[in-house]
Scaffold this motif. Sequence first.
Motif, PDB file in Angstrom:
ATOM      1  N   SER A   1      -1.886  18.061  -0.514  1.00 52.54           N
ATOM      2  CA  SER A   1      -0.814  17.955  -1.500  1.00 52.54           C
ATOM      3  C   SER A   1       0.078  16.731  -1.300  1.00 52.54           C
ATOM      4  CB  SER A   1       0.052  19.213  -1.464  1.00 52.54           C
ATOM      5  OG  SER A   1       0.731  19.336  -0.220  1.00 52.54           O
ATOM      6  N   LEU A   2       0.025  16.085  -0.125  1.00 50.81           N
ATOM      7  CA  LEU A   2       0.908  14.957   0.133  1.00 50.81           C
ATOM      8  C   LEU A   2       0.330  13.618  -0.326  1.00 50.81           C
ATOM      9  CD1 LEU A   2       2.249  15.951   3.658  1.00 50.81           C
ATOM     10  CD2 LEU A   2       3.476  16.034   1.493  1.00 50.81           C
ATOM     11  N   ARG A   3      -0.923  13.623  -0.727  1.00 50.74           N
ATOM     12  CA  ARG A   3      -1.564  12.362  -1.148  1.00 50.74           C
ATOM     13  C   ARG A   3      -0.826  11.737  -2.329  1.00 50.74           C
ATOM     14  NH1 ARG A   3      -6.865  10.339  -1.525  1.00 50.74           N
ATOM     15  NH2 ARG A   3      -7.252  10.953   0.595  1.00 50.74           N
ATOM     16  N   VAL A   4      -0.422  12.568  -3.288  1.00 47.95           N
ATOM     17  CA  VAL A   4       0.209  12.044  -4.496  1.00 47.95           C
ATOM     18  C   VAL A   4       1.513  11.324  -4.173  1.00 47.95           C
ATOM     19  CG1 VAL A   4       1.446  14.203  -5.010  1.00 47.95           C
ATOM     20  CG2 VAL A   4       0.886  12.622  -6.862  1.00 47.95           C
ATOM     21  N   ARG A   5       2.201  11.772  -3.121  1.00 49.82           N
ATOM     22  CA  ARG A   5       3.490  11.174  -2.778  1.00 49.82           C
ATOM     23  C   ARG A   5       3.327   9.749  -2.239  1.00 49.82           C
ATOM     24  NH1 ARG A   5       7.653  14.864  -2.734  1.00 49.82           N
ATOM     25  NH2 ARG A   5       6.988  17.004  -3.106  1.00 49.82           N
ATOM     26  N   GLN A   6       2.230   9.496  -1.538  1.00 52.89           N
ATOM     27  CA  GLN A   6       2.045   8.144  -1.015  1.00 52.89           C
ATOM     28  C   GLN A   6       1.665   7.160  -2.108  1.00 52.89           C
ATOM     29  OE1 GLN A   6       2.922   6.666   1.417  1.00 52.89           O
ATOM     30  NE2 GLN A   6       1.614   4.944   1.935  1.00 52.89           N
ATOM     31  N   ASP A   7       0.875   7.607  -3.071  1.00 51.44           N
ATOM     32  CA  ASP A   7       0.584   6.699  -4.173  1.00 51.44           C
ATOM     33  C   ASP A   7       1.863   6.358  -4.926  1.00 51.44           C
ATOM     34  OD1 ASP A   7      -2.155   5.677  -5.236  1.00 51.44           O
ATOM     35  OD2 ASP A   7      -2.598   7.497  -4.116  1.00 51.44           O
ATOM     36  N   TYR A   8       2.734   7.343  -5.057  1.00 54.85           N
ATOM     37  CA  TYR A   8       4.028   7.078  -5.682  1.00 54.85           C
ATOM     38  C   TYR A   8       4.817   6.068  -4.836  1.00 54.85           C
ATOM     39  CZ  TYR A   8       8.275   7.997  -8.361  1.00 54.85           C
ATOM     40  OH  TYR A   8       9.371   7.868  -9.177  1.00 54.85           O
ATOM     41  N   LEU A   9       4.743   6.228  -3.498  1.00 57.71           N
ATOM     42  CA  LEU A   9       5.459   5.331  -2.594  1.00 57.71           C
ATOM     43  C   LEU A   9       4.931   3.900  -2.692  1.00 57.71           C
ATOM     44  CD1 LEU A   9       7.624   5.372  -0.269  1.00 57.71           C
ATOM     45  CD2 LEU A   9       5.695   5.559   1.301  1.00 57.71           C
ATOM     46  N   ILE A  10       3.612   3.768  -2.802  1.00 53.16           N
ATOM     47  CA  ILE A  10       3.023   2.437  -2.941  1.00 53.16           C
ATOM     48  C   ILE A  10       3.515   1.773  -4.224  1.00 53.16           C
ATOM     49  CG2 ILE A  10       0.859   1.198  -3.324  1.00 53.16           C
ATOM     50  CD1 ILE A  10      -0.479   3.289  -1.505  1.00 53.16           C
ATOM     51  N   ALA A  11       3.487   2.532  -5.317  1.00 53.92           N
ATOM     52  CA  ALA A  11       3.970   1.985  -6.592  1.00 53.92           C
ATOM     53  C   ALA A  11       5.449   1.633  -6.503  1.00 53.92           C
ATOM     54  CB  ALA A  11       3.721   3.002  -7.707  1.00 53.92           C
ATOM     55  N   GLN A  12       6.205   2.433  -5.793  1.00 50.27           N
ATOM     56  CA  GLN A  12       7.635   2.169  -5.606  1.00 50.27           C
ATOM     57  C   GLN A  12       7.852   0.844  -4.879  1.00 50.27           C
ATOM     58  OE1 GLN A  12       9.691   5.526  -3.841  1.00 50.27           O
ATOM     59  NE2 GLN A  12      11.238   4.206  -2.911  1.00 50.27           N
ATOM     60  N   GLY A  13       7.074   0.609  -3.835  1.00 46.27           N
ATOM     61  CA  GLY A  13       7.195  -0.646  -3.101  1.00 46.27           C
ATOM     62  C   GLY A  13       6.734  -1.842  -3.908  1.00 46.27           C
ATOM     63  N   LEU A  14       5.716  -1.650  -4.755  1.00 43.80           N
ATOM     64  CA  LEU A  14       5.224  -2.753  -5.574  1.00 43.80           C
ATOM     65  C   LEU A  14       6.223  -3.161  -6.650  1.00 43.80           C
ATOM     66  CD1 LEU A  14       1.516  -1.583  -6.037  1.00 43.80           C
ATOM     67  CD2 LEU A  14       2.246  -3.661  -4.856  1.00 43.80           C
ATOM     68  N   LEU A  15       6.877  -2.169  -7.236  1.00 46.32           N
ATOM     69  CA  LEU A  15       7.731  -2.441  -8.394  1.00 46.32           C
ATOM     70  C   LEU A  15       9.205  -2.608  -8.052  1.00 46.32           C
ATOM     71  CD1 LEU A  15       6.177   0.029 -11.016  1.00 46.32           C
ATOM     72  CD2 LEU A  15       5.626  -2.383 -10.625  1.00 46.32           C
ATOM     73  N   SER A  16       9.648  -2.049  -6.898  1.00 41.09           N
ATOM     74  CA  SER A  16      11.083  -2.043  -6.569  1.00 41.09           C
ATOM     75  C   SER A  16      11.906  -1.744  -7.825  1.00 41.09           C
ATOM     76  CB  SER A  16      11.487  -3.391  -5.951  1.00 41.09           C
ATOM     77  OG  SER A  16      10.889  -3.568  -4.689  1.00 41.09           O
ATOM     78  N   PRO A  17      11.785  -0.540  -8.374  1.00 40.39           N
ATOM     79  CA  PRO A  17      12.239  -0.288  -9.745  1.00 40.39           C
ATOM     80  C   PRO A  17      13.683   0.205  -9.882  1.00 40.39           C
ATOM     81  CG  PRO A  17      11.061   1.616  -8.937  1.00 40.39           C
ATOM     82  CD  PRO A  17      11.084   0.616  -7.808  1.00 40.39           C
ATOM     83  N   PHE A  18      14.361   0.465  -8.757  1.00 34.00           N
ATOM     84  CA  PHE A  18      15.648   1.148  -8.856  1.00 34.00           C
ATOM     85  C   PHE A  18      16.793   0.137  -9.002  1.00 34.00           C
ATOM     86  CE2 PHE A  18      12.873   3.857  -6.135  1.00 34.00           C
ATOM     87  CZ  PHE A  18      12.639   4.854  -7.082  1.00 34.00           C
ATOM     88  N   GLU A  19      16.726  -0.634 -10.062  1.00 38.08           N
ATOM     89  CA  GLU A  19      17.737  -1.661 -10.319  1.00 38.08           C
ATOM     90  C   GLU A  19      19.127  -1.056 -10.371  1.00 38.08           C
ATOM     91  OE1 GLU A  19      18.728  -5.391 -10.380  1.00 38.08           O
ATOM     92  OE2 GLU A  19      16.616  -5.048 -10.886  1.00 38.08           O
ATOM     93  N   ASN A  20      19.212   0.129 -11.017  1.00 39.33           N
ATOM     94  CA  ASN A  20      20.501   0.815 -11.130  1.00 39.33           C
ATOM     95  C   ASN A  20      20.625   1.972 -10.138  1.00 39.33           C
ATOM     96  OD1 ASN A  20      21.260  -0.809 -13.379  1.00 39.33           O
ATOM     97  ND2 ASN A  20      19.895   0.445 -14.668  1.00 39.33           N
ATOM     98  N   GLY A  21      19.650   2.065  -9.240  1.00 39.83           N
ATOM     99  CA  GLY A  21      19.707   3.092  -8.207  1.00 39.83           C
ATOM    100  C   GLY A  21      19.263   4.461  -8.643  1.00 39.83           C
TER     101      GLY A  21
END
Length: 809
Positions: free
Chosen positions: A376-396
Motif C-alpha cells: 500500500s505504500l508504493r503509491v505514496r512514493q510515486d506521489y513523492l517523486i512527482a512532488q520533487g519533480l514539480l515542486s508545486p507548493f508555490e502557495n504552500g
Amino acid sequence: MRKKALLFYFCLLSFATAFGQKLPGISEKTASFKKYEGYFTFWWDEDAGKIWLQIDKFNQDFLYVSSLPAGLGSNDIGLDRGLLGDEKVVYFNKVGRKILLVQPNQHYRALSSDPNEKKAVDQSFASSTLAGFTAEAEENGKFLVDATDFLLRDVMGAAERIRDMKQGSYSLDKSRSVIYLPRTKNFPLNSELEVSLTFTGGDDAGNFVKSVTPSTEAITLRMHHSFVQLPDNDYKPRVFDPRSSFNTISYYDYSTPVSEPIEKYYITRHRLKKKDPSAKSSEAVKPIIYYLDNGTPEPIRSALLEGATWWNQAYEAAGYKNAFQVKILPDDADPMDIRYNMINWVHRSTRGWSYGASVTDPRTGEIIKGQVTLGSLRVRQDYLIAQGLLSPFENGQKPDPEKDPMLKMALFRLKQLAAHEVGHTLGLMHNYTASINNRASVMDYPSPTVKLNAKGEIDISDAYAYGIGEWDKFSITFGYQDFPAGNDEKAGLNKILQDARSKGLLFLTDQDARPAGGVSPVAHLWDNGKDPVEELKNTLAVRQKALSNFGEKSIREGVPMAFLEDVLVPIFNFHRYQVEAAAKVVGSLDYRYALRGDGQSPTLAVSKEAQQKALDAVLVCLSSETLTLPENIIKLIPPRPAGYSSSRELFRKRTGLAFDPLSAAESAADFPLQFLFHPERASRMIEYEARNGGLGLEEMINQVLEKTWKSTRSSNLNRKVQFIVEQVVLTHLMALSTNDAANYQVKAVAGKTLKDLKVYLEETRKNTKDSDYQAHIDYALDRMKNPSAAKVAVHKELPPGAPIGCDEE
C-alpha cells in the motif's frame, strides 16, 4: 533391572491392548462437537480446543497448500499478509491405526501404461511423509484423527525466517497458540483451516521486529492450511517455448525414448476454453475472474480495478470475449478460499515489493489460484517523486485532488502495477526489453517517463503507459489460444512467436537484467527509452531542472523543513536506473533466446562505438558538476526535529544529525562504478577486445581516470566532491586488481593501471604546493600499499531504490 523390565512389559501390553480395542464410532466420538461438512469433514471440540479431521479418502491425490493470512508487516522479513507457501500433491495412507500424509515425488515420473515401469521409478526416488496421525474413531470406512498438532505448527517457517534475518531467536509457544475459528471453514471442493500462532523469546529482537510488534516478547501470526481437490484430467498441458515469456514446471519422464529429452517443460497457465473453439472470437466456457480486496480504499480501488482489467485486452487479442474479469470481493467471501483469485492490498511499516504468486497443480502446470500482493505504500512514493519533480507548493497548499497531476501520476503507476502483478499470476515472467519497444509489456519495470517540454518545463503527463502492451497480447495468445481439432498446435504456436519477432518485439527476463555484471545491452530494470544512452541524457536534463526548481515550494506549508530531504533523495538520485542501463552497455553482448532454425542470430557483438558512447554518458555522472548539490538547497535542510525518527530512505551521513552533501555524492558516484568495474564485465571486455575489437578494459579504466584523478581541479564544494569521487574510483580499481572472481588478465590490467596511477600521483605530488591536494594524494598513495584491503562496501550506499517506493510522504 527387573522392575524396569516389568514396567516396560506392562507399558507394551497396555499399548497393544489399546490398539487392539475396537474403535468408537465417529458419531459417538463427535456427539458434542460442532460439525463442518465439506471436502474433508471436520469437527470443532470447543472444550479441548481441538480439530478432529475425518479421513475418508485414501491413496487419492489432493492438493495441500499453506499460507499466511495475517502477516508481520515488515517488508524486509517478508512474512506478508497473503504469502503463499509451496503447493504439495499429497495423499493419506492407512496402516493399522496409523494414518500417514504422504507427498509423492512429482519431479520423477514414468508416464507409461506399464505399471511395472511406473513402479520402478517410484521406488527409485524418495517420497516425503509430512505427518502421521492415529485413528481415534471409525465408521463405515471413515476414520477420525486429532489434527490439532498438525495445524498448530510453524508450517510457513516464520521463526526460521526471522532468525535468518537476524531479527531474533523466536520459537513457537503452543500454550499461546489456538485454532482460529473465524477463518476455519469447509466447502465441497476444499477444506480451509486456520490457526493463530504465537512466537516467543525475543530478547535479541532486531529493529525490523521492533518496528512492527506491540511487544517484542511475543509475535502472533496466523497461518492457514488448505486441503483442495485436484482438477480433473481435462486440462491439456502446453509445451514450454523459451521464446515465450511463460513460467514453467518441469519433471523427468523416464518412459521417454532414448532419442528424446528426458526432462519435460510445460508452461503454467489458467484453464481456459472457448465455448466455440472454431470461432475466431468466442466467450469462454468459464471466464477467469479475479477479486480485489474489499478493504482497498478509493481512489486506489478504482485504479487497481481498471489496471487489472487491462488483461481482457490481451485475451480479446487471443480470441476471447470477456474472458478475463475483475470484481470486488464479496463481504461474505474468504480471500484465502482457494476458489478465489485474489488481488490483496497489503500494509507494511515500510515500502516494499509487490508480488504475483499462484497455486499451481505440480502435475500439469495448471494455475488453480492467483494471489496478488500489492504494497500500500508504493503509491505514496510515486506521489513523492512527482512532488520533487514539480515542486508545486508555490502557495504552500495541497493541490485540488481533482486536478492534482502528482496524484494522477501515482494512480497511473498503480494501474500498471496491478496489471503487472496479475500478469505473473497468469503465468508470465518479466520482460525487461519492453522499454526499447515503446513500452511493449506491462511485465517490465517502468520508472516514470519524464521529459522537458518545448518551454523547458518538466512534463509528467506520460509518466506511465496506459493499457496492455503489444508483447503481452502475443504472450497471452501463445499461452491461451485454442487450437481446434485438426490444427497443428506446434506450428500455430511457433507462428505466434515469429509474428511477434517480425514486429521487432523482444523478450529477455530476470537472469539477463538483474545482475550487476549483466550481459545484455537492452534488458534493464526501471529504464526507459529505445536508446539507454540518449535517455540518460534526457534524465540528467530533467534531474537538473528539478534541482534548479527545488526549494521551500517542494513541501507543503507547516511541514518541517528537514522533510525537504525526503523529497530530495529520489530527485538527486533520479538518474540511478538510467545510468545503470547505460553502464551495462559497456562490455555487453546482444543475444536472443534463439532456437535452431528459427532465423534468429544467437549473438551479436556490441560495437566499440556504442560502448564508447555509453561510457561517455556514464562519466558525466561522475563529474562534480553532476554530483554537487547547490548551496541554496543545502542551507534549507536542518537536522530532523525531535519527535521525528530518521529513516533508511534518507541520505547516508557521516556528519551526525547534519545534512551531508558529500556522502550523497559518494553514494551516487559509487553506484555506476559498481557496474563498470564488475569482475564479470571486466572479464568480458578482455575477451571481446581480443575477438572483435571491442572497448578494452585498460582503455575504459584509463578514461575513468582521465575524467577523475587526471581532470582539472575544481574549487569550493565541487573540489571536495571531486576528491571523494576519486577515492571511490581508487577503491574499485584496487578491489578489481585482487578480485578472484575476475580472470587473470583482468587482474593484470587493473594492477598495471594502478601502478601507472601511482607513478602519476607521485609526480603530481612533487609538482603541487596545494596542501589540501597533497593530503588527498598522500592518502591515496598510502591506500595503494595494500590493494587487497580495498572493500567497496565501505562506501555509503544509495538509499533503497528498487522498488520505487518509500515509507514516508
